[in-house]
Scaffold this motif. Structure first.
Motif, short mmCIF file in Angstrom:
data_model
loop_
_atom_site.label_atom_id
_atom_site.label_comp_id
_atom_site.label_asym_id
_atom_site.label_seq_id
_atom_site.Cartn_x
_atom_site.Cartn_y
_atom_site.Cartn_z
N VAL A 203 0.83 -1.21 0.00
CA VAL A 203 0.00 0.00 0.00
C VAL A 203 0.86 1.26 0.00
CG1 VAL A 203 -1.95 -1.15 1.09
CG2 VAL A 203 -0.21 -0.07 2.53
N PHE A 204 2.09 1.18 0.51
CA PHE A 204 2.96 2.36 0.49
C PHE A 204 3.22 2.80 -0.94
CE2 PHE A 204 7.28 4.17 0.32
CZ PHE A 204 7.11 5.26 1.15
N ARG A 208 0.30 5.61 -1.88
CA ARG A 208 1.00 6.89 -1.73
C ARG A 208 1.59 7.39 -3.05
NH1 ARG A 208 2.91 10.09 2.30
NH2 ARG A 208 4.82 11.28 1.88
N TYR A 209 2.20 6.45 -3.81
CA TYR A 209 2.87 6.87 -5.04
C TYR A 209 2.16 6.40 -6.31
CZ TYR A 209 6.69 8.19 -1.96
OH TYR A 209 7.44 8.79 -0.98
N GLN A 210 0.99 5.79 -6.17
CA GLN A 210 0.16 5.36 -7.30
C GLN A 210 0.93 4.50 -8.31
OE1 GLN A 210 -0.31 9.26 -7.14
NE2 GLN A 210 -1.46 8.71 -5.31
N ILE A 312 -16.30 9.20 3.46
CA ILE A 312 -15.40 8.06 3.70
C ILE A 312 -14.01 8.43 3.20
CG2 ILE A 312 -14.94 5.65 3.15
CD1 ILE A 312 -17.94 5.27 2.71
N ASP A 313 -13.01 8.25 4.05
CA ASP A 313 -11.62 8.48 3.64
C ASP A 313 -11.17 7.28 2.80
OD1 ASP A 313 -8.82 8.77 3.43
OD2 ASP A 313 -8.75 9.91 5.30
N VAL A 314 -11.15 7.44 1.49
CA VAL A 314 -10.94 6.32 0.57
C VAL A 314 -9.57 5.70 0.77
CG1 VAL A 314 -10.72 5.68 -1.87
CG2 VAL A 314 -12.56 7.21 -1.13
N ASN A 315 -8.53 6.50 0.73
CA ASN A 315 -7.18 5.94 0.79
C ASN A 315 -6.87 5.34 2.16
OD1 ASN A 315 -6.40 6.45 -1.87
ND2 ASN A 315 -5.82 8.56 -1.40
N ARG A 316 -7.39 5.95 3.23
CA ARG A 316 -7.18 5.36 4.55
C ARG A 316 -7.89 4.01 4.65
NH1 ARG A 316 -8.60 8.93 9.70
NH2 ARG A 316 -6.82 10.09 8.82
N THR A 317 -9.10 3.94 4.10
CA THR A 317 -9.83 2.66 4.10
C THR A 317 -9.07 1.60 3.31
OG1 THR A 317 -11.93 3.86 4.26
CG2 THR A 317 -12.03 1.57 3.54
N ARG A 318 -8.51 2.01 2.18
CA ARG A 318 -7.73 1.06 1.37
C ARG A 318 -6.49 0.58 2.11
NH1 ARG A 318 -7.97 3.15 -4.97
NH2 ARG A 318 -10.11 2.42 -5.32
N GLY A 425 -7.61 -1.72 -8.69
CA GLY A 425 -6.35 -1.34 -9.32
C GLY A 425 -6.27 0.10 -9.78
N VAL A 426 -7.28 0.90 -9.52
CA VAL A 426 -7.30 2.30 -9.96
C VAL A 426 -6.95 3.19 -8.77
CG1 VAL A 426 -8.66 4.14 -11.00
CG2 VAL A 426 -9.07 1.76 -11.65
N PRO A 427 -5.81 3.92 -8.82
CA PRO A 427 -5.48 4.81 -7.71
C PRO A 427 -6.50 5.92 -7.57
CG PRO A 427 -3.58 4.45 -9.15
CD PRO A 427 -4.77 3.90 -9.87
N TYR A 428 -6.71 6.36 -6.35
CA TYR A 428 -7.67 7.44 -6.11
C TYR A 428 -6.94 8.69 -5.66
CZ TYR A 428 -11.59 10.16 -4.38
OH TYR A 428 -12.50 11.16 -4.18
N VAL A 429 -7.13 9.75 -6.40
CA VAL A 429 -6.55 11.05 -6.06
C VAL A 429 -7.70 12.01 -5.75
CG1 VAL A 429 -5.09 12.96 -6.80
CG2 VAL A 429 -4.58 10.63 -7.56
N LYS A 430 -7.74 12.52 -4.55
CA LYS A 430 -8.83 13.37 -4.13
C LYS A 430 -8.76 14.73 -4.80
CE LYS A 430 -11.32 14.84 0.00
NZ LYS A 430 -11.41 14.75 1.47
#
Length: 430
Positions: A203-204, A208-210, A312-318, A425-430
């Protein structure tokens, strides 16, 4: 002058909708091909005589007598049942009806019983069905943990190709900690920590770096293989009595339940790792589809932007769920060392992480479906031992290939129409 509005023809369906409406015969074709091969191969080659089956064990409340089955007749009946189910699958697909899980289950059981009857025909050896089922569950244990890891990670949108590395890391740390503490239970506690560490690296880079998640997973598998092989060749091999001594989880039979014929030895005469597996499967099935946490997880995996809109905090949940899923895979790695009473060896997981991925896909990203698929692969792995015990003439090379052949056939055909989570597999950028 007429005031009637002109009658317009209904709009033509979109091309994608028309393609989606077509019946998909892939699963039906797979059923038909397998049933046809069975029909040509087994009934005509089954020798005269009987096949002997045994259900009871020596510790059951009461003994079920060993029974004989006329081999040729039984094989014909079971194979024809499979052929009938394949034909029904074609009819149901053409009629647009859903067949449900009962069809692949009955189809598989019919062919497995037909094959065991065929393999044991005319031989004095008794086929122990209960022992076969027990061995199947035991060998399916790491596949179930790996498939559950994939379900948790991919439901939240993280592709976890690193299950193989997480299983291997769990096996390594369980062996080392169990050896240093002379306690298999301490090794069992250490195993999910190793899996979680690999998941943290996943997940790092992925969140974080997509970075492409499939590439990260492949790299982590190579990293874990290289690191554990290096440590095995240096530290563990130089002082195995300290770093790599065998520790074994004891079998914990549950009083009364373990003495019930058939189901007792299979379900209630196991190690702590298997009992933990029961709890994790049930908990994930309930919480993933019947709780707020599960709704959030599935929302993030299907439509992260909508999930973000409702707070919902998407990246924290992921991140949290990917590490949790990786810890589940690490726990499954303990099967190879402390649960089996073995010392650690190089690449001892043998590609089972990838078979677990196939079980997850075949199970349609559902815990109970993943368990059913993993049991199928576990039986395929157990089959070579069974056939060797009864003295079958099936070539040993084919037996070694069986789990992987079953994996390819299952994913290519029997999975039918499946759909992964939309944001997988799709990174999420807020």
């Amino acid at each position: 002058m007429s005031l009637a509005a002109p009658v317009s023809s209904p709009p033509a369906p979109a091309p994608d909708a028309a393609v989606a409406a077509r019946p998909r015969y892939r699963a039906s074709i797979a059923y038909g091909v397998v049933a046809l091969i069975a029909l040509v191969w087994m009934p005509l080659r089954t020798p005269d005589g009987v096949t002997r089956f045994r259900l009871s064990t020596s510790t059951d409340f009461f003994a079920i007598p060993t029974f004989d089955v006329p081999a040729a007749a039984a094989v014909w009946v079971l194979v024809l049942v499979a052929v009938g189910l394949a034909a029904y699958s074609v009819w149901a697909t053409r009629a647009g009806r859903r067949t449900g899980m009962w069809l692949p289950v009955v189809f598989g059981v019919a062919l497995l019983l037909a094959f065991l009857t065929f393999a044991g025909a005319g031989r004095a050896t008794v086929i122990p069905l209960t022992s076969i089922a027990t061995g199947t569950l035991f060998l399916a244990t790491p596949l179930i943990f790996g498939a559950l890891s994939g379900v948790v990670c991919e439901r939240v949108g993280i592709v976890n190709i690193a299950i193989e590395g997480q299983l291997l890391a769990g096996a390594f740390l369980a062996a080392v900690v169990g050896s240093l503490t002379a306690s298999a239970y301490m090794g069992l506690i250490a195993a999910p920590i190793a899996g979680a560490l690999v998941g943290t690296l996943l997940v790092f880079f992925a969140v974080r770096y997509q970075v492409n998640q499939i590439i990260v997973g492949v790299v982590l598998n190579v990293l874990v293989v290289g690191l554990t092989s290096f440590l095995f060749s240096t530290v563990l091999s130089e002082d195995p009595s300290t770093w790599n001594a065998r520790q074994s989880l004891p079998v914990l039979p549950i009083p009364v339940l373990s003495q019930i014929p058939v189901i007792g030895p299979i379900l209630f005469r196991q190690t702590l790792l298997v009992y933990l597996m029961y709890v994790i499967v049930a908990a994930l099935q309930v919480y993933l589809f019947r709780s707020r946490w599960g709704l959030r997880v599935r929302a993030v995996g299907e439509h992260p932007k909508a999930a973000d809109t409702v707070g919902i905090d998407v990246n924290r949940t992921r991140v949290r769920n990917a590490i949790l899923g990786s810890a589940v895979a690490g726990l499954g790695g303990a099967f190879f060392t402390v649960a089996s009473g073995l010392a650690f060896g190089k690449e001892m997981t043998g590609g089972r992480g990838f078979i677990a991925l196939a079980a997850m896909i075949l199970g349609r990203w559902s815990p109970k479906g993943a368990v059913a698929a993993a049991l199928l692969f576990g039986f395929a792995d157990n089959l070579r031992t069974v056939l060797g015990t009864i003295g079958s003439s099936v070539p040993p090379q084919l037996l070694l290939m069986t789990p992987y052949i079953v994996t390819i056939l299952a994913v290519a055909g029997f999975a039918g129409r499946v759909r992964a989570p939309a944001a997988e597999g799709v990174p999420y950028v807020k």
